[in-house]
Design a protein around this motif. Sequence first.
Motif, mmCIF file in Angstrom:
data_model
loop_
_atom_site.group_PDB
_atom_site.id
_atom_site.type_symbol
_atom_site.label_atom_id
_atom_site.label_comp_id
_atom_site.label_asym_id
_atom_site.label_seq_id
_atom_site.Cartn_x
_atom_site.Cartn_y
_atom_site.Cartn_z
ATOM 1 N N VAL A 8 0.854 -1.184 0.000
ATOM 2 C CA VAL A 8 0.000 0.000 0.000
ATOM 3 C C VAL A 8 0.889 1.232 0.000
ATOM 4 O O VAL A 8 1.765 1.381 0.855
ATOM 5 C CB VAL A 8 -0.942 0.001 1.215
ATOM 6 N N TYR A 72 -7.155 3.904 0.046
ATOM 7 C CA TYR A 72 -5.708 3.873 -0.088
ATOM 8 C C TYR A 72 -5.343 3.436 -1.502
ATOM 9 O O TYR A 72 -6.009 2.576 -2.097
ATOM 10 C CB TYR A 72 -5.085 2.876 0.886
ATOM 11 N N THR A 74 -2.612 1.487 -3.870
ATOM 12 C CA THR A 74 -1.562 0.478 -3.745
ATOM 13 C C THR A 74 -0.362 0.842 -4.612
ATOM 14 O O THR A 74 -0.418 1.752 -5.442
ATOM 15 C CB THR A 74 -2.072 -0.921 -4.128
ATOM 16 N N ARG A 83 -3.072 -7.765 -1.711
ATOM 17 C CA ARG A 83 -3.870 -7.299 -0.567
ATOM 18 C C ARG A 83 -5.286 -7.870 -0.626
ATOM 19 O O ARG A 83 -5.853 -8.234 0.402
ATOM 20 C CB ARG A 83 -3.918 -5.774 -0.556
ATOM 21 N N LEU A 174 -3.447 -4.166 5.624
ATOM 22 C CA LEU A 174 -2.735 -3.171 4.831
ATOM 23 C C LEU A 174 -1.215 -3.255 4.951
ATOM 24 O O LEU A 174 -0.502 -2.567 4.224
ATOM 25 C CB LEU A 174 -3.180 -1.760 5.236
ATOM 26 N N SER A 176 0.258 -2.222 7.623
ATOM 27 C CA SER A 176 0.582 -1.009 8.372
ATOM 28 C C SER A 176 1.475 -1.323 9.568
ATOM 29 O O SER A 176 1.389 -2.396 10.173
ATOM 30 C CB SER A 176 -0.695 -0.334 8.873
ATOM 31 N N VAL A 196 1.847 3.257 6.386
ATOM 32 C CA VAL A 196 2.140 2.259 5.354
ATOM 33 C C VAL A 196 3.421 2.609 4.592
ATOM 34 O O VAL A 196 3.855 1.860 3.720
ATOM 35 C CB VAL A 196 0.976 2.122 4.344
ATOM 36 N N ASN A 197 4.010 3.774 4.901
ATOM 37 C CA ASN A 197 5.220 4.196 4.195
ATOM 38 C C ASN A 197 6.196 4.798 5.203
ATOM 39 O O ASN A 197 6.305 4.289 6.303
ATOM 40 C CB ASN A 197 4.876 5.162 3.047
#
Length: 324
Positions: A8, A72, A74, A83, A174, A176, A196-197
Amino acid sequence: MPENCFDVAHLGHVELLTDKPVESLDFFVNVYGLTESGREDNSVYLRAWDDYEFHTLKLTASKTTGVGHVAYRTASPEALQRRVDVIERMGCAIGWVDGDMGHGKAFRFHDPDGHVFELYYDTKRYVAPPAERPALKNLAQRYHGRGAAVRRIDHLNLLAKDVSAIRDFMAQALGSRVTEQIQLDNGRLGGCWFTVNNKTYDIAYTEDHSDMSGRFHHVTYAVDCREDVLRAADIFLENGVFIETGPHKHAIQGTFFLYVYEPAGNRVEVANAGARLILDPSWETVTWTETERKKGQAWGLPTIPSFHSHGTPPATAAVDKQEK
């Protein structure tokens, strides 16, 4: 430690429901500073001037308030399918939808508290009309300076009855990571902040003190500096917008914040966010105790009671308990 998952890419957009569509739209465009990019049925699509996608806020006329869905994007079509496979095995899938004006087909699912999410990859990039074309070709839209002139969508906060269940769900669905969390004395989790990043967080969940599920706490757009937050406070004041709390600095995540209610009662934040990044691939979750949170925000401002009670749609029966 399991390897971090980056299927994601980022928070795409939030659908916000309003029972005062005319007043809410005026607020988001003329006071908050978003730009309208399209309309469809009962929804208006809005964006901040440095968002690359067609929209980051979908404002939908409704009989109620709160969040419609959270989307979100991807990292690739293959990541989207990975996912989907995971979420279907989890048993929380809703199914595929065609998407809206801003993106292609999307896969919908729900979290343990009933909030609706969707994942998509194919997106519609914003192409500025002549009046919105920027001077610099590396921007999607010109800086117009209208209202608070927020720069980009940053994060949102949702309410949930069981934050521990959400923590496990977000990690599995996700990929996360939990960057910070609140551990209450009674053993429950009072809040979790997820990413997620390499941002410090794109979504947070805090404990709902009502008997309801699927409620919304706030959505946040970022500005460049603290002075922009102070400017926004003056703009809200001049336009009769209710300022709930701030400007001040959060202890958790360190953002410089300002919270207001838009005309329908949904909470909206302007924040100087993004200075802190999670670059450490082995980042360990920062856990705050209840005693530490009772000290208030970073510079001692008490967390006001409405921050733990006000959500949308409004609670039908509030539960008298405190989470700090």
